[in-house]
Design an enzyme around this catalytic site. Structure first.
Site, PDB file in Angstrom:
ATOM      1  N   GLY A 244       0.837  -1.194   0.000  1.00 39.24           N
ATOM      2  CA  GLY A 244       0.000   0.000   0.000  1.00 39.24           C
ATOM      3  C   GLY A 244       0.873   1.246   0.000  1.00 39.24           C
ATOM      4  O   GLY A 244       0.701   2.131  -0.798  1.00 39.24           O
TER       5      GLY A 244
ATOM      6  N   GLY B  13       1.401  -6.532   4.150  1.00 41.92           N
ATOM      7  CA  GLY B  13       2.626  -7.196   3.712  1.00 41.92           C
ATOM      8  C   GLY B  13       3.759  -7.002   4.696  1.00 41.92           C
ATOM      9  O   GLY B  13       4.880  -7.471   4.481  1.00 41.92           O
TER      10      GLY B  13
ATOM     11  N   ARG C  44      11.089  -1.906  21.410  1.00 45.51           N
ATOM     12  CA  ARG C  44      11.147  -3.360  21.485  1.00 45.51           C
ATOM     13  C   ARG C  44      10.769  -3.957  20.125  1.00 45.51           C
ATOM     14  O   ARG C  44       9.744  -3.584  19.543  1.00 45.51           O
ATOM     15  CB  ARG C  44      10.182  -3.854  22.558  1.00 45.51           C
ATOM     16  CG  ARG C  44      10.272  -5.350  22.784  1.00 45.51           C
ATOM     17  CD  ARG C  44       9.405  -5.739  23.947  1.00 45.51           C
ATOM     18  NE  ARG C  44       9.412  -7.170  24.143  1.00 45.51           N
ATOM     19  CZ  ARG C  44       8.591  -7.805  24.957  1.00 45.51           C
ATOM     20  NH1 ARG C  44       7.693  -7.118  25.650  1.00 45.51           N
ATOM     21  NH2 ARG C  44       8.645  -9.106  25.085  1.00 45.51           N
TER      22      ARG C  44
ATOM     23  N   LEU D 210       9.337  -6.740  17.828  1.00 39.96           N
ATOM     24  CA  LEU D 210       8.352  -7.807  18.032  1.00 39.96           C
ATOM     25  C   LEU D 210       8.680  -9.068  17.230  1.00 39.96           C
ATOM     26  O   LEU D 210       8.292 -10.164  17.612  1.00 39.96           O
ATOM     27  CB  LEU D 210       6.955  -7.293  17.648  1.00 39.96           C
ATOM     28  CG  LEU D 210       6.496  -6.053  18.444  1.00 39.96           C
ATOM     29  CD1 LEU D 210       5.131  -5.580  17.956  1.00 39.96           C
ATOM     30  CD2 LEU D 210       6.454  -6.351  19.942  1.00 39.96           C
TER      31      LEU D 210
ATOM     32  N   LYS E 197       8.006   0.472  19.147  1.00 43.04           N
ATOM     33  CA  LYS E 197       7.814   1.712  18.397  1.00 43.04           C
ATOM     34  C   LYS E 197       7.494   1.351  16.958  1.00 43.04           C
ATOM     35  O   LYS E 197       7.668   0.212  16.535  1.00 43.04           O
ATOM     36  CB  LYS E 197       9.099   2.553  18.426  1.00 43.04           C
ATOM     37  CG  LYS E 197       9.489   3.089  19.794  1.00 43.04           C
ATOM     38  CD  LYS E 197      10.747   3.940  19.664  1.00 43.04           C
ATOM     39  CE  LYS E 197      11.161   4.514  21.014  1.00 43.04           C
ATOM     40  NZ  LYS E 197      12.408   5.323  20.899  1.00 43.04           N
TER      41      LYS E 197
ATOM     42  N   GLY F  67       7.796   0.858  10.440  1.00 43.78           N
ATOM     43  CA  GLY F  67       7.487   0.754   9.015  1.00 43.78           C
ATOM     44  C   GLY F  67       8.111   1.849   8.183  1.00 43.78           C
ATOM     45  O   GLY F  67       8.280   1.695   6.976  1.00 43.78           O
ATOM     46  N   GLU F  68       8.437   2.972   8.778  1.00 44.81           N
ATOM     47  CA  GLU F  68       8.898   4.118   8.003  1.00 44.81           C
ATOM     48  C   GLU F  68      10.286   4.602   8.385  1.00 44.81           C
ATOM     49  O   GLU F  68      10.942   5.306   7.628  1.00 44.81           O
ATOM     50  CB  GLU F  68       7.881   5.264   8.155  1.00 44.81           C
ATOM     51  CG  GLU F  68       6.537   4.918   7.523  1.00 44.81           C
ATOM     52  CD  GLU F  68       5.419   5.856   7.909  1.00 44.81           C
ATOM     53  OE1 GLU F  68       5.314   6.177   9.115  1.00 44.81           O
ATOM     54  OE2 GLU F  68       4.653   6.268   7.033  1.00 44.81           O
TER      55      GLU F  68
END
Lengths: 327, 705
Positions: free
Chosen positions: B244, B472, B587, B589, B660, B663-664
């Protein structure tokens, strides 16, 4: 996509006969044609698939060269040991083009006849004399970064996108065709493409129904062969410019040289001017630069593609330096 | 691991739980849904003009084409709510009508819609629709719109458009060392592999849309608004999404038209935008002009810090790319000024693309910091260390956790930064010039609202349901790990179900808030269920809200990028040989999916530095690149060796798990490290992105001499 009739060729003669209708097209790998049909840039009413025809062999020719069937895929041609040993520039050029998946599908004849990648040719809402004769050329005053700088006209500045053809031009390849009446002819690759002039929609000298059967490579010329392609990303991109060279060095002089450029004209651009400048020249970057200047004397930029002129010169310099071992 | 004892799964590099489904083609994407009765296929007809009015649409020929069930135009489209409202707090829940007026708002605007038995028939008929338009003059050029650009008041993240601390102008005027530079970044397209696609089904008054979306509740609300029906009558299903990158935060006319078409023809209707349509009918990242003014004392401490950004949005929209967001919290400086100006152009809508604001803001800012280091004669790592701060410099709050300095120091050691020669064009490898570059990374961390439901089934398996999406990134996997750990179950006993508005609402995937938000809700639900098991509880819901983030602190992820670039002396080709990203991102995941996120971001950073751009042709008001052959994204060959390192960190005042957003963060600053490496390699200071070979030729010519 518009509806069309699909025919699997039964024989060379019947294929050519079927394809003489003005709205018919041969199809081989389809890597370019199908894309263009989906966008309705190509709208054939009749497709003649040459897949069943026996044109997929690479054979030794009587004169000591190779005869490459029109249906030989780019992958097969690039991987052929005879090509890799005797015509490495051709193998390098093919592998610099497209992606592995496309090369598996794309054919020798189809590669020669691929159409331009000019953005305005692809956008059917824009003027394009090649797509719609008489509508104008949007690339002239537009984003023409990928367009040609030599040999083109005020009606069309589209560049030819093939890498393979650039190496073939340096190798003096000849194209063998057969027409619907069974007549065959041999066309030097340099004469296959028509200058755009004021008829940019007519791209080759082939007549309707005339089929490329094979490409003949003369015996390999002496000298070091090299293909150098410069593009915006490292893979899967059309050339900003590319160069195929075949060069023989004798002591500190160039004894013989062949030079062809890609990405700068409507066809693979063989440069007699560069070759003349190189004969007898010292093997130095300065004389390679001079050859590049000679090659590009008649070149002109159209704004966004101005850089292609110095870039072509510099790329030739890099290729010749690599091929002659200049540090 | 002892028999019967479970390792705590959070953080482990668990393979994607949906990986097998995806690689075997059994993960069903929106366009792939089959239904009883069979779906009809829709194709959109776009406008050939950029601004004006549809005068007449001739549908005669199309209507009689084989297989055609419906040709929809402004003349027969049902009434819908007009687009907007523009000031809706959730802009992704605006009404998105289609063919509701004769107005053409940008090039490629939908002007007709054809539904047929097959895709091929719909496509063939679409070409037969004849549209006559009256063109109006439009404004398409960002640069020339600069002088009349407006102060938008706020940027898209809600912050004020302008910020000021101290007296910037006076401090900049008197700064002993300063740089002023204009940077430009181009239009960019998100270009997800999966196009925007929808299949719509009506059952009575109930509308179900299978669509490719990052959010669930927003398109649900938006479609209800569009059709003026209760929200409860709309179900959005989006189980798997093929990327996306922000472009699937809004929903588009594919959903609207599929729903209208399905209603009229009385069958499910599916449609996918074509690749060329994606470039105009969906959003893009705005181009930008950024003026950077940095002043420092001779010790390298910033005294004046200024960034002015000019960005584009569609004429009818108000999206303002938050370009200066990173600048507001990255370095200390007593005098600060950041401003955004918005040019409303007759172009398609700009909106989010991976790390909106920061990706391009840091591209300019972190290159400007390199220029300042040059002017000072400072090492670029030292300059950044010297201006580190524990206090959010514009909002005067301490950072809950900030390990920028550690990332810079550790990264410098691991990368071999000490071998860098400050003087440009000093290192050669044959005909290649070699340089090293560094840049800081920062991305603000936010928590949104979400609720999750956890249910213990009779067979002892746990089912977790929430209206979250996995675009994704690995959301199915990390939520499985969180639920398993909270319930003390093996991960293979946990089933996570996402992407359905029948599940409890969440904020979806976007802005790096997805993992922390959804995992917090899952954790809360599982903890509640676990605590109640003894009392016979088998199902529980848990929630999280933005208030769960302690806002007496500033929250952000940090990092440092190091890049080695090789530039060919003859041709100007740039190759990134290796890159290191060191991140302090709370942290982690799942070590594997987290690393993939960072690698993806860094790869995109390379792309934005070297390759990615779209152009507007101002004569036509359209983007020139409309396919992936001309719009280049980085390919494997562009990416050298990528190394990712996470610092051991947890945000003690952040989400309950201390995680936190990641993705970016990986793209933030990555491109600047590459551009700075090019400068170190050649001496060329590229300020007009991307650094394609043509822009390096002038410098290379001088090196020839």
């Amino acid at each position: 996509m518009k509806p069309f009739r699909y025919e699997r060729a039964g024989s060379l003669a019947s294929a050519c006969a079927s394809a003489t209708e003005p709205t018919a097209k041969f199809i081989a790998g389809g890597t370019n044609l199908l894309d263009l049909m989906k966008l309705q840039i190509e709208t054939p009413t009749h497709l003649v698939d040459i897949g069943p025809l026996p044109l997929a062999e690479i054979e030794e020719s009587a004169e000591g060269g190779l005869r490459i069937g029109a249906r030989v895929t780019n992958s097969a041609l690039a991987a052929d040991m005879r090509v890799r040993r005797r015509y490495p520039v051709l193998s390098q050029a093919i592998l610099a083009g497209a992606s592995a998946q496309l090369r598996n599908k794309a054919t020798t004849g189809g590669n020669l006849l691929q159409r331009t990648r000019c953005s305005y040719f692809y956008d059917t809402t824009k003027p394009c004399n090649k797509r719609m004769p008489g509508s104008g050329c949007a690339a002239l005053g537009g984003l023409n970064r990928m367009n040609a700088v030599i040999g083109v006209s005020s009606d069309c500045i589209a560049a030819h996108g093939s890498d393979m053809a650039v190496a073939m031009a340096a190798l003096d390849a000849r194209v063998e065709t057969v027409a619907a009446d069974g007549v065959t002819r041999t066309i030097p690759i340099d004469a296959l493409y028509r200058p755009p002039g004021n008829t940019p929609h007519i791209e080759t000298v082939l007549a309707p129904g005339e089929l490329i059967q094979s490409v003949v490579l003369p015996p390999p010329p002496p000298g070091q062969q090299l293909y150098r392609k410069v593009r915006d990303r490292a893979s899967f991109a059309f050339a900003l410019v590319s160069v195929a060279v075949v060069v023989t060095r004798e002591d500190d002089r160039v004894r013989a040289a062949r030079v062809a450029f890609g990405g700068i004209s409507y066809k693979p651009w063989r440069s007699a001017e560069a070759e003349a400048a190189l004969i007898g020249a010292t093997v130095t970057r300065a004389s390679f630069d001079a050859a590049g200047r000679a090659a590009l004397r008649d070149a002109r930029g159209y704004g966004y593609n101005d850089f292609k002129i110095p870039l072509a010169r510099r790329t030739l310099r890099a290729a010749l330096a690599d091929a002659t071992g200049v540090i | 691991m002892a028999e019967g004892k479970l390792a705590d799964p959070i953080g482990l590099p668990l393979d994607r739980v949906d990986g097998q489904l995806k690689v075997t083609g059994r993960a069903t994407y929106a366009f792939e849904y089959a239904t009883q009765g069979g779906a009809a296929y829709g194709v959109i007809v776009p406008s050939a003009i950029a601004k004006g009015r549809v005068v007449a649409v001739d549908v005669q020929e199309a209507q009689h084409a084989p297989g055609v069930l419906l040709v929809l135009t402004k003349d027969n489209a049902p009434p819908q709510t007009p687009w907007g409202p523009v000031d809706l707090p959730d802009r992704f829940a605006r009404a998105e009508p289609a063919l509701d007026s004769d107005e053409v708002r940008y090039f490629g605007f939908p002007v007709a819609f054809v539904v047929a038995e097959t895709f091929e028939e719909a496509n063939a008929a679409a070409a037969l629709v004849s549209v006559r338009c009256d063109s109006l003059p439009g404004q398409y050029d960002l640069h020339s719109a600069g002088p009349t650009a407006e102060d938008p008041g706020h940027i898209s993240d809600g912050a004020p458009a302008n910020s000021s601390v101290g007296d910037f102008e006076a401090a900049f005027a008197t700064a002993p060392v300063k740089i002023e530079a204009l940077y430009t970044t181009p239009y960019q397209n998100q270009a997800p592999m999966e196009p925007h696609a929808t299949m719509a089904v009506w059952e009575g008054q109930m509308l179900t849309v299978h669509t490719s979306a990052q959010l669930t509740t927003s398109p649900q609300e938006g479609l209800a608004r569009t059709f003026n029906i209760p929200k409860e009558n709309v179900r959005v299903v989006t189980r798997y999404i093929g990327g996306g990158f922000g472009s699937k935060l809004p929903f588009y006319v594919d959903a609207t038209l599929a729903a209208i078409g399905a209603r009229i023809v009385g069958r499910p209707v599916k449609l996918a935008m074509t690749r060329p349509q994606l470039f105009h009918m969906t959003t893009h990242r705005t181009a930008s002009e950024q003026r950077l003014r940095l002043g420092a004392d001779r010790d390298g401490r910033l005294t004046a810090y200024g960034q002015d950004a000019l960005v584009q949005c569609a004429r009818f929209d108000n999206y303002t790319e938050p370009v200066c967001g990173a600048a507001r919290m990255l370095y200390a400086a007593p005098n600060r000024l950041t401003r955004h100006r918005l040019a409303k152009l007759d172009l398609p809508r700009s909106d989010s693309m991976r790390a909106p604001g920061d990706a391009i803001g840091l591209l300019a800012l972190e290159c400007a910091m390199d220029e300042l280091a040059d002017a000072l004669g400072f090492d670029p790592v030292d300059l950044r260390l010297r201006n580190d701060t524990e206090i959010d410099p514009e909002r005067d709050r301490p950072f809950a956790s900030r390990h920028l300095a550690e990332a810079l120091r550790l990264g410098a050691a691991r990368f071999g930064w000490d071998k860098r020669i400050a003087k440009p064009a000093s290192v050669r490898d044959g005909r290649w010039l070699i340089g090293l570059g560094v840049a800081s990374a920062v991305r603000a961390d936010v928590l949104r609202s979400a609720t999750a439901r956890a249910r213990l089934e009779r067979d002892g398996r746990l089912t977790v349901e929430l209206a979250m999406t996995d675009i994704g990134t690995g959301t199915y996997t990390i939520l499985t790990q969180v639920a398993a750990e909270a319930m003390e179950l093996p991960v293979d006993r946990v089933t996570v179900r996402l992407g359905d508005t029948r599940f409890p609402p969440t904020a979806g995937s976007g802005g790096s808030f997805g993992a922390a938000t959804s995992s917090s809700a899952v954790l809360a639900a599982c903890r509640k269920l676990n605590a109640g098991l003894a009392l016979g509880l088998t199902e529980a819901e848990g929630s999280v809200t933005p208030a769960d983030l302690d806002d007496t602190y500033a929250h952000a992820g940090f990092g440092a990028h190091f890049a080695e670039a090789a530039v060919h002396r003859d041709t100007g080709e740039v190759r990134v040989r290796r890159m290191l990203g060191v991140f302090a991102a709370g942290r982690i995941l799942n070590a594997k999916t987290a690393r993939s996120q960072m690698i993806g971001g860094m790869t995109w950073g390379i792309g934005s530095a070297l390759i990615e751009e779209n152009h507007v042709d101002p004569r036509y008001g359209s983007f020139v690149n409309q396919d992936l052959a001309s719009y280049h994204v980085a390919v494997n060959a562009d990416v050298g060796s990528l190394d990712v390192m996470f610092l051991d960190e947890a945000d003690p005042h952040g989400s309950p798990l201390g995680s936190k957003g990641i993705g970016e963060l990986g793209i933030c600053g990555a491109g600047a490290a590459v551009i700075n490496a090019i400068h170190n390699a050649t001496g060329a200071r590229i300020r007009d992105m991307p650094a394609t070979p043509d822009k390096l030729l002038a410098t290379l010519e001088t090196l020839d001499a």
